[in-house]
Design an enzyme around this catalytic site. Structure first.
Site, mmCIF file in Angstrom:
data_model
loop_
_atom_site.group_PDB
_atom_site.id
_atom_site.type_symbol
_atom_site.label_atom_id
_atom_site.label_comp_id
_atom_site.label_asym_id
_atom_site.label_seq_id
_atom_site.Cartn_x
_atom_site.Cartn_y
_atom_site.Cartn_z
ATOM 1 N N ASP A 71 -3.522 8.128 -1.582
ATOM 2 C CA ASP A 71 -3.953 7.102 -0.636
ATOM 3 C C ASP A 71 -5.349 6.609 -1.031
ATOM 4 O O ASP A 71 -5.620 5.416 -1.149
ATOM 5 C CB ASP A 71 -3.958 7.727 0.763
ATOM 6 C CG ASP A 71 -4.374 6.741 1.843
ATOM 7 O OD1 ASP A 71 -4.098 5.545 1.687
ATOM 8 O OD2 ASP A 71 -4.981 7.197 2.843
ATOM 9 N N ASP A 106 -22.307 9.672 -30.106
ATOM 10 C CA ASP A 106 -22.365 10.478 -28.899
ATOM 11 C C ASP A 106 -21.341 10.095 -27.855
ATOM 12 O O ASP A 106 -21.087 10.841 -26.931
ATOM 13 C CB ASP A 106 -23.763 10.385 -28.272
ATOM 14 C CG ASP A 106 -24.653 11.476 -28.810
ATOM 15 O OD1 ASP A 106 -24.115 12.549 -29.106
ATOM 16 O OD2 ASP A 106 -25.858 11.244 -28.934
ATOM 17 N N GLU A 115 -0.203 6.045 12.302
ATOM 18 C CA GLU A 115 -1.540 5.607 12.635
ATOM 19 C C GLU A 115 -1.601 4.110 12.923
ATOM 20 O O GLU A 115 -2.301 3.680 13.831
ATOM 21 C CB GLU A 115 -2.476 5.960 11.481
ATOM 22 C CG GLU A 115 -3.895 6.118 11.946
ATOM 23 C CD GLU A 115 -4.841 6.249 10.777
ATOM 24 O OE1 GLU A 115 -4.411 6.727 9.716
ATOM 25 O OE2 GLU A 115 -6.004 5.858 10.938
ATOM 26 N N ASP A 116 -0.915 3.331 12.129
ATOM 27 C CA ASP A 116 -1.098 1.879 12.200
ATOM 28 C C ASP A 116 0.040 1.119 12.864
ATOM 29 O O ASP A 116 -0.005 -0.106 12.958
ATOM 30 C CB ASP A 116 -1.300 1.314 10.790
ATOM 31 C CG ASP A 116 -2.601 1.801 10.184
ATOM 32 O OD1 ASP A 116 -3.462 2.244 10.962
ATOM 33 O OD2 ASP A 116 -2.747 1.745 8.951
ATOM 34 N N HIS A 127 3.014 7.336 5.255
ATOM 35 C CA HIS A 127 1.752 7.962 5.634
ATOM 36 C C HIS A 127 0.930 7.172 6.659
ATOM 37 O O HIS A 127 0.148 7.749 7.393
ATOM 38 C CB HIS A 127 0.905 8.308 4.402
ATOM 39 C CG HIS A 127 0.120 7.166 3.842
ATOM 40 N ND1 HIS A 127 0.642 6.295 2.918
ATOM 41 C CD2 HIS A 127 -1.142 6.749 4.079
ATOM 42 C CE1 HIS A 127 -0.274 5.394 2.612
ATOM 43 N NE2 HIS A 127 -1.373 5.644 3.300
ATOM 44 N N HIS A 135 0.814 -1.216 0.000
ATOM 45 C CA HIS A 135 0.000 0.000 0.000
ATOM 46 C C HIS A 135 0.853 1.275 0.000
ATOM 47 O O HIS A 135 0.736 2.089 -0.917
ATOM 48 C CB HIS A 135 -1.004 -0.035 1.154
ATOM 49 C CG HIS A 135 -1.792 1.218 1.317
ATOM 50 N ND1 HIS A 135 -2.640 1.691 0.332
ATOM 51 C CD2 HIS A 135 -1.835 2.117 2.332
ATOM 52 C CE1 HIS A 135 -3.182 2.832 0.754
ATOM 53 N NE2 HIS A 135 -2.697 3.115 1.959
HETATM 54 MN MN MN Z 1 -3.242 4.523 3.574
#
Ligand code: MN
Length: 718
Positions: free
Chosen positions: A139, A259, A76-77, A72, A48
């Site tokens: 992200d 179109d 947080e993780d 990033h 990721h």
């Molecule tokens: Mn992320």
């Protein structure tokens, strides 16, 4: 799988001075702290941050942004702290990572409130450094690409949020490829069946379309070459989301081969070549009037530049063509990143002014305290379509499409909007609700006595105007509700032998107010005015022996009254709700006698409740607009009210009987009738009727009109 070396190589391509050592360090650090974690797909988590870094490379971001992209999710993780990040990667990277972490850390009661608060925080972070938004977008893009691993309900929520906020943000930043991809991915999640059938349908005539594209390209290529222009001509399927939107909004069918195709001419050279090429296109096929757009002379707010035109193609079909230079093409794909300059560490935007909209959004967020409202106005402001108009001095103002003269006034300044009293568009007086078109010259006049009206919300479209008007209306409504509540309470007190003035003087209302509303007597008035609290409850709190308000008798069923009877049908209710409250003293203006179904408006009178007038009643225009209050007919009200109609007809025997028979046949009672005959052989008849609602009245008037010999039927007011 994307590898770190790929990222490093590509960074060096556009930014030879990039700090490879730092990038590598960030990669190793991320790999270490995320070690053992997995994504829902079952792949190692490291994929990721790597993919996010890869997207930032696609955006040609500076090395520090890519470092922050790799890091990033670490704070947080994982157990990583911001101090650690700062020690290892410096202050600037810490700042970016901190901004991102703050955004996602918050927990809120509802998804919507959380979403709104997140965006508020995001905007604050972005205002300090737009790179935080770009990392957030990267992200989100990778998460959207891997959305299939999420539970369907969760995926829906994320896709919806992406479509509402991230798609418009990418658009506003001018990053077209990202906008397209995010939009398509959310559409696939939100409307899987529609997308499947769309793709099936498009497959059908693939071959024919390819042939058609080749044919048009051949013609254009040849003509441009003959004119000495060097160009790349391409034809392509429009993006899925825009085809889908077109199918939905215009009910087109996919059989309409042409179109779904758009052509693009990308020219070497400067903008002069564009107009040369445009001339060639219009010389080859006739242009469709009104479809030419010059976004070169007047770029979109996100910096987009191109000429757009539509022509009648070789088969009589409408063909859309965009013409742009190579430089413009690059800018359209890269958006903000095309304006990135690499100098020293990090990077800087060349042209800050391009993103003035961001600062404006931020300035306004302080004024909006309701998160739902904030999101609502934010969505409007991010909406892609714009209209360009001019100030009297010739400055360009761009507004969301559908914007009115009043939106224009608010865009100049909130005060100009609030006091806007009139508008001239291209020299002609127009109502404030007049929708503006590209190129209009708009001039507004102000009047210090003017103030924002609730009705204005029905036609303004820009976020700024909406939020300013709502704010002002809410303040005025509060004041009026307090006054109304005070009047209602005063009356109720009088009935109970109490004096509001004396109670206030002695401060004896304070306790009740605190008990009932957790506030002051003013709050108590407001609660009563808004209908949240019954005045009788307040009386009972002071005088417990005071009897409960009498239960209202059931509304009588509608019944026929004797023909030409004088009796007023009994009805206990006025059928009016004031501020959503049905229990308010209401009187009707004699001037206009509104009927249920008529548009109405109310005016607060001190101590005598609310007077109701028809919206268009001339008397009501003369009343103090500050005392205006929202009133509405109670749903399904059958409180019959008196009104008068005048019938002009030939003076003929039997005709009068015919008219009265028609009226009573509709279940309407006539309380009085006057007939006058004239020497020219005509008769005027006037009827006072008890009618339940305006629809019945209109229907019966239509019926009377059709009676042979009747010349006209009109409602008499005042
Ligand atoms: Mn992320």
């Amino acid at each position: 799988m994307l590898r770190f070396n790929d990222i490093a190589d590509r960074v060096l391509e556009y930014n030879p001075d990039g700090d490879l050592r730092l990038l590598q360090q960030a990669y190793v650090f991320t790999a270490k702290v995320h070690d053992g974690q997995e994504r829902l797909s079952g792949e190692p988590y490291l994929i990721h941050p790597l993919e996010v870094a890869g997207i930032l490379v696609d955006l040609r971001m500076d090395d520090l942004t890519i470092v922050a992209g790799l890091l990033h999710d670490t704070v947080e993780d994982t157990l990583t702290t911001l101090e650690e990040i700062e020690r290892l990667f410096g202050e600037e990277v810490r700042f970016l990572v901190e901004g991102l972490t703050k955004i996602s850390k918050m927990t809120y009661r509802s998804a919507r409130v959380r979403q709104a608060e997140n965006f508020r925080k995001m905007l604050v972070a972005m205002s300090k450094d737009i790179r935080i938004l770009l990392i957030k977008l990267a992200d989100r893009l990778h998460n959207m690409r891997t959305l299939g691993f999420l539970a369907p309900e969760k995926a829906q929520v994320i896709a919806q949020e992406t479509r509402d906020i991230y798609v418009p943000l990418a658009h506003r930043l001018g990053i077209d490829w990202m906008r397209r991809e995010l939009e398509e991915l959310s559409l696939r999640t939100l409307k899987p069946e529609a997308v499947a059938s769309l793709e099936q349908g498009l497959k059908g005539r693939h071959k024919e379309r390819e042939q058609y594209i080749e044919e048009v390209r051949g013609v254009l290529d040849g003509k441009l070459r003959d004119a000495g222009l060097s160009a790349e001509v391409g034809g392509r399927l429009k993006d899925l989301a825009s085809i889908h939107a077109k199918l939905e909004s215009q009910g087109l069918s996919l059989d309409d081969l042409y179109d779904v195709i758009a052509f693009r001419i990308v020219l070497k050279g400067d903008s002069a070549a564009l107009y040369h090429a445009l001339g060639i296109v219009h010389d080859t096929w006739p242009p469709v009037p009104g479809r030419f757009k010059d976004y070169v002379a007047l770029p979109k707010p996100n910096g987009y530049q191109s000429l757009h035109t539509a022509v009648i193609g070789p088969y009589g079909e409408r063909m859309e063509i965009q013409i742009r230079t190579e430089e413009m093409h690059r800018a359209a794909e890269l958006g903000i990143a095309a304006h990135w300059r690499y100098k020293g560490r990090g990077g800087a935007l060349e042209d800050d002014a391009k993103f003035a909209w961001l600062r404006q959004l931020l300035e306004r967020q302080g004024e909006v305290d309701d998160p739902h409202e904030f999101l609502d106005t934010l969505k409007v402001d991010l909406f892609p379509d714009e209209v360009f108009v001019f100030t009297p001095r010739g400055d360009v103002v761009n507004l969301p499409r559908g914007a009115t003269a009043l939106d224009f006034a608010y865009s100049i300044h909130s005060e100009v909007g609030s006091h806007c009293a009139g508008a001239k568009v291209n020299g002609t007086m127009r109502p404030l609700s007049h929708p503006l078109e590209d190129g209009d010259r708009v001039e507004v006049t102000t009047n210090p006595n003017q103030s924002p009206k609730k009705d204005w919300l029905e036609f303004v479209v820009s976020g700024k105007a909406r939020s300013r008007i709502r704010h002002a209306v809410r303040l005025a409504e509060n004041a009026r509700s307090r006054e109304l509540g005070r009047g209602i309470l005063e009356r109720e007190f009088r009935k109970a032998g109490l004096s509001l003035a004396r109670l206030l003087e002695r401060g004896e209302l304070e306790d009740v107010a605190r008990e009932k509303t957790n506030g002051s007597p003013e709050d108590l008035f407001a609660a009563i005015g808004y209908g949240k609290l019954a005045s009788s409850d307040v009386v009972r709190a002071l005088k417990p022996e005071w009897k409960k308000k009498e239960e209202k008798p059931e509304r009588p069923a509608r019944r026929m009254l004797p023909f030409f009877g004088r009796e007023k049908p009994r009805s206990s209710s006025t059928g009016i709700r004031v501020n959503g409250h049905g229990d308010v003293l209401v009187r009707f203006g004699n001037c206009c006698s509104p009927l249920p179904g008529d548009e109405i408006t109310g005016f607060v009178t001190r101590g005598r409740g609310v007077t109701v007038h028809a919206r268009d009643c001339p008397i009501s225009f003369g009343l103090d607009p500050e005392r205006r209050i929202e009133v509405e007919w109670e749903e399904g009200t059958n409180a019959a009210r008196q009104t008068r109609i005048r019938v002009t007809s030939r003076d003929e025997p039997g005709l009068l009987a015919n008219v009265t028979k028609t009226i009573s046949g509709a279940g309407i009672n006539i309380s009085a009738a006057r007939i006058a005959t004239h020497s020219d052989g005509t008769a005027s008849q006037s009827y006072d009727l008890w009618v339940g609602d305006v629809r019945t009245l209109n229907a019966v008037m239509k019926q009377i009109e059709r009676i042979k010999g009747v010349r006209s039927v009109e409602r008499v007011r005042g």
